[in-house]
Design a protein around this motif. Structure first.
Motif, PDB file in Angstrom:
ATOM      1  N   ASP A 168       0.867  -1.159   0.000  1.00 30.73           N
ATOM      2  CA  ASP A 168       0.000   0.000   0.000  1.00 30.73           C
ATOM      3  C   ASP A 168       0.914   1.221   0.000  1.00 30.73           C
ATOM      4  N   PRO A 169       0.504   2.312  -0.648  1.00 29.65           N
ATOM      5  CA  PRO A 169       1.396   3.475  -0.686  1.00 29.65           C
ATOM      6  C   PRO A 169       1.767   4.007   0.685  1.00 29.65           C
ATOM      7  N   PHE A 170       0.916   3.790   1.679  1.00 29.54           N
ATOM      8  CA  PHE A 170       1.158   4.370   2.993  1.00 29.54           C
ATOM      9  C   PHE A 170       1.205   3.297   4.079  1.00 29.54           C
ATOM     10  N   ARG A 171       1.920   3.592   5.120  1.00 29.74           N
ATOM     11  CA  ARG A 171       1.833   2.832   6.348  1.00 29.74           C
ATOM     12  C   ARG A 171       2.225   3.778   7.483  1.00 29.74           C
ATOM     13  N   GLY A 172       2.075   3.313   8.702  1.00 30.03           N
ATOM     14  CA  GLY A 172       2.377   4.194   9.822  1.00 30.03           C
ATOM     15  C   GLY A 172       1.297   5.256   9.966  1.00 30.03           C
ATOM     16  N   GLU A 173       1.219   5.817  11.132  1.00 28.39           N
ATOM     17  CA  GLU A 173       0.240   6.867  11.434  1.00 28.39           C
ATOM     18  C   GLU A 173      -1.133   6.525  10.854  1.00 28.39           C
ATOM     19  N   ASP A 174      -1.671   5.422  11.299  1.00 27.82           N
ATOM     20  CA  ASP A 174      -2.982   4.989  10.816  1.00 27.82           C
ATOM     21  C   ASP A 174      -4.064   5.996  11.204  1.00 27.82           C
TER      22      ASP A 174
ATOM     23  N   LEU B 225       9.387   2.713   5.149  1.00 25.70           N
ATOM     24  CA  LEU B 225       8.084   2.152   5.490  1.00 25.70           C
ATOM     25  C   LEU B 225       8.199   0.815   6.218  1.00 25.70           C
ATOM     26  N   ALA B 226       9.382   0.216   6.161  1.00 29.88           N
ATOM     27  CA  ALA B 226       9.611  -1.021   6.905  1.00 29.88           C
ATOM     28  C   ALA B 226      10.016  -0.747   8.351  1.00 29.88           C
ATOM     29  N   MET B 227      10.261   0.513   8.675  1.00 31.80           N
ATOM     30  CA  MET B 227      10.667   0.897  10.026  1.00 31.80           C
ATOM     31  C   MET B 227       9.460   1.316  10.853  1.00 31.80           C
ATOM     32  N   SER B 228       9.615   1.231  12.151  1.00 32.21           N
ATOM     33  CA  SER B 228       8.630   1.811  13.052  1.00 32.21           C
ATOM     34  C   SER B 228       8.888   3.310  13.157  1.00 32.21           C
ATOM     35  N   PHE B 229       7.922   4.012  13.759  1.00 31.94           N
ATOM     36  CA  PHE B 229       8.104   5.447  13.941  1.00 31.94           C
ATOM     37  C   PHE B 229       9.338   5.730  14.801  1.00 31.94           C
TER      38      PHE B 229
ATOM     39  N   ARG C  58       7.401  11.629  10.995  1.00 32.09           N
ATOM     40  CA  ARG C  58       6.013  11.260  10.688  1.00 32.09           C
ATOM     41  C   ARG C  58       5.733  11.462   9.199  1.00 32.09           C
ATOM     42  N   SER C  59       6.302  12.521   8.628  1.00 32.63           N
ATOM     43  CA  SER C  59       6.147  12.745   7.197  1.00 32.63           C
ATOM     44  C   SER C  59       6.755  11.598   6.396  1.00 32.63           C
ATOM     45  N   ASP C  60       7.919  11.096   6.842  1.00 37.35           N
ATOM     46  CA  ASP C  60       8.553   9.978   6.150  1.00 37.35           C
ATOM     47  C   ASP C  60       7.636   8.765   6.079  1.00 37.35           C
ATOM     48  N   GLN C  61       6.808   8.598   7.113  1.00 37.34           N
ATOM     49  CA  GLN C  61       5.912   7.446   7.137  1.00 37.34           C
ATOM     50  C   GLN C  61       4.663   7.660   6.294  1.00 37.34           C
ATOM     51  N   ARG C  62       4.534   8.831   5.712  1.00 35.32           N
ATOM     52  CA  ARG C  62       3.366   9.108   4.880  1.00 35.32           C
ATOM     53  C   ARG C  62       3.757   9.367   3.430  1.00 35.32           C
ATOM     54  N   GLN C  63       4.910   8.862   3.019  1.00 35.38           N
ATOM     55  CA  GLN C  63       5.326   8.987   1.621  1.00 35.38           C
ATOM     56  C   GLN C  63       4.861   7.777   0.824  1.00 35.38           C
ATOM     57  N   SER C  64       4.644   7.978  -0.448  1.00 30.05           N
ATOM     58  CA  SER C  64       4.361   6.890  -1.376  1.00 30.05           C
ATOM     59  C   SER C  64       5.562   6.697  -2.286  1.00 30.05           C
TER      60      SER C  64
END
Length: 323
Positions: A20-26, A185-189, A221-227
């Protein structure tokens, strides 16, 4: 939290491509204090935006903020909060960034302009001032050039497109971006945050040097919302500002980094040579000026906040006075 072993991270990425393009910060985004968050339909996608400041009818003007590549609207919180005492400020997430849709296509300069115009239409914004940083700087410049009747003025913070990308291998750059996004995206926050707090290589340290510690979490947090689809942006390129600037008929301000801060590997001539080229470029603006902000890096406002904001406020005040 200790970051995972690099080989383990690589194995996880290779074995499990981003589904999926996004993960983290659901769920809903983390909204900075005092801001509101909403979404609009613009140019066929759902665009996430934030708003803060006086009601439009009570504000000196509306300022629409376009962030840079690999960031999101919240990364501009220093600028946004500094202006929100007097201005109605709208900051939106670009396609593939933040909480805006991440389509597989639609990352060319014309698409980025259409997305921004779609936001203006959806929010019924009349004659706003457009402010853009880096990628966003080239977007607002091209929008002002193509739609001068829609904007009152434009501010460009170290905009992309001041130099040609002809000598760059854009496919190699794009492939590297996909790889970087998948790793992040494979990392945790917490793991991502640690890369800001304790960078483990010189390149990371150079990038983090421009970001104040209080914004590490925002950028992580921005890094976790990149596609990974944003890799299409360097493939599609940026509008050449040498061609765009002569068409920008509205008042314009360019905030340029201090070339004394440019690392040697990417320096194109002496700082004086680069300043002269910048000033020659800015001379093509029909109603604009360029300021080299002393001591500023690529994130001009984050690295030379007082000087940069003084220029922005003066520009906005002159617009308000009708000069």
């Amino acid at each position: 939290m200790t970051p995972p072993d690099a080989d383990q991270t690589r194995d996880a990425v290779d074995a499990d491509p981003t589904p999926d393009p996004f993960r983290g910060e659901d769920g809903a985004p983390v909204v900075p204090d005092g801001w509101t968050h909403g979404v609009v339909d613009a140019n066929g996608i759902t665009v996430s935006y934030y708003r803060v400041g006086p009601a439009p009818e009570d504000a000196s003007a509306t300022v629409v903020v376009a962030h840079g590549f690999f960031e999101d609207a919240r990364c501009k919180r220093r600028l946004v909060n500094a202006l929100a005492d007097e201005y109605d400020v709208v900051a939106y997430d670009a396609r593939g960034h933040g909480h805006t849709d991440a389509t597989e296509t639609g990352y060319a300069p014309a698409d980025r302009v259409a997305d921004l115009v779609g936001v203006l239409d959806a929010l019924d914004l009349d004659d706003p001032v457009l402010y853009g940083h880096s990628m966003g700087g080239s977007t607002v410049a091209k929008t002002a050039a193509d739609h001068p009747d829609r904007v009152a003025g434009v501010v460009m913070e170290d905009p992309a497109g001041t130099r040609s990308m002809a000598d760059l291998d854009v496919d190699e750059i794009a492939d590297g971006i996909v790889e970087d996004v998948r790793e992040e995206l494979a990392m945790s926050f917490d793991e991502l945050l640690a890369t800001y707090e304790d960078p483990d290589d010189e390149d990371a340290a150079s990038a983090v040097d421009e970001i104040p510690p209080e914004l590490y979490a925002t950028f992580a947090r921005s890094d976790q919302r990149q596609s990974e689809h944003v890799a299409e942006i360097p493939r599609q390129g940026y509008p050449a500002l040498a061609e765009v600037f002569p068409e920008v008929a509205v008042p314009a301000l360019v905030l340029r980094r201090d070339h004394a801060t440019v690392p040697d590997p990417i320096r194109d001539g002496s700082p004086t040579d680069e300043r002269v080229r910048d000033l020659d470029l800015a001379d093509s603006l029909p109603d604009g000026r360029l300021v080299h902000v002393p001591g500023a890096g690529h994130h001009v406002v984050l690295t030379a906040e007082d000087a940069a904001l003084a220029e922005v406020r003066a520009f906005l005040a002159r617009l308000d006075d009708g000069e």
